[in-house]
Design a protein around this motif. Structure first.
Motif, short mmCIF file in Angstrom:
data_model
loop_
_atom_site.label_atom_id
_atom_site.label_comp_id
_atom_site.label_asym_id
_atom_site.label_seq_id
_atom_site.Cartn_x
_atom_site.Cartn_y
_atom_site.Cartn_z
N SER A 112 0.81 -1.21 0.00
CA SER A 112 0.00 0.00 0.00
C SER A 112 0.85 1.27 0.00
O SER A 112 0.33 2.34 -0.24
CB SER A 112 -0.94 0.00 1.21
OG SER A 112 -0.20 -0.11 2.41
N SER A 113 2.15 1.13 0.26
CA SER A 113 3.04 2.29 0.31
C SER A 113 4.44 1.87 -0.14
O SER A 113 4.84 0.72 0.08
CB SER A 113 3.11 2.83 1.74
OG SER A 113 4.14 3.78 1.87
N THR A 114 5.17 2.80 -0.74
CA THR A 114 6.55 2.49 -1.14
C THR A 114 7.47 2.33 0.06
O THR A 114 8.54 1.75 -0.05
CB THR A 114 7.12 3.59 -2.07
OG1 THR A 114 7.05 4.85 -1.39
CG2 THR A 114 6.37 3.66 -3.38
N SER A 115 7.06 2.81 1.22
CA SER A 115 7.89 2.66 2.42
C SER A 115 7.63 1.35 3.17
O SER A 115 8.32 1.02 4.13
CB SER A 115 7.68 3.84 3.38
OG SER A 115 6.34 3.85 3.86
N SER A 116 6.63 0.59 2.72
CA SER A 116 6.31 -0.69 3.37
C SER A 116 7.43 -1.70 3.18
O SER A 116 8.14 -1.69 2.16
CB SER A 116 5.02 -1.27 2.80
OG SER A 116 3.91 -0.51 3.17
N LYS A 117 7.56 -2.58 4.14
CA LYS A 117 8.46 -3.72 4.04
C LYS A 117 7.60 -4.96 3.92
O LYS A 117 6.47 -5.00 4.39
CB LYS A 117 9.37 -3.80 5.26
CG LYS A 117 10.21 -2.55 5.44
CD LYS A 117 11.41 -2.80 6.28
CE LYS A 117 12.25 -1.57 6.48
NZ LYS A 117 12.65 -0.87 5.30
#
Length: 158
Positions: free
Chosen positions: A53-58
């Motif tokens: 859901s986000s580019t910062s997700s791992k």
């Protein structure tokens, strides 16, 4: 007592999960047997796809995959297995199996790998496992005799 209008809603943009929260979980179970005797990486058939859901997700990738090594000599057989994001290897492991001399034996070599990945995308991302023979002559089987392999993907808020 508060009276809330039936059309009241919480705007999704106002909800922010703290860093480290699990946002979604995807699981895939695969049970079709795959065999290789090759020194080149071969897909085991186990895959799972997640859309962050986000580019910062791992993405926490967890794999449990039963492997069997078949050999007819007493020499050690070195096998390798890995988790890939698309065609990019993101983690690898090795295993060793040794059979009794002169008999064709099958020995379990259990593949359990975990990797915390940072795909930096909001596009659908596919993970898969691969395996090969590193040294010696043998056959390596995944999901043999109806064994099931499992991949779990967890999106973690970054």
């Amino acid at each position: 007592n508060a009276d809330i209008n039936s059309s009241a809603a919480i705007a999704g943009s106002k909800l922010v999960m703290p860093t480290g929260s699990v946002l979604q979980v995807v699981e895939n179970v695969y049970s079709t047997a795959v065999q290789t005797g090759s020194g080149s990486m071969t897909d085991t058939g186990l895959t799972a796809t997640i859309t962050p859901s986000s580019t910062s997700s791992k993405i926490l990738v967890m794999v449990n995959q039963p492997l069997t090594v078949s050999t007819d000599t007493s020499s050690s057989r070195d096998i390798a297995f890995s988790i890939c994001r698309g065609s990019t290897e993101i983690t690898a492991g090795t295993g060793d199996a040794k059979a009794d001399s002169g008999t064709q034996q099958k020995f379990p070599a259990y593949n359990s790998l975990k990797k915390l990945d940072s795909p930096n995308t909001t596009s659908a991302t596919t993970y898969k496992t691969r395996f090969k023979v590193n040294a010696g002559s043998c056959d390596v089987y995944a999901q043999q005799h109806g064994g099931s392999s499992t991949m779990i993907l967890m999106e973690i808020a970054g």
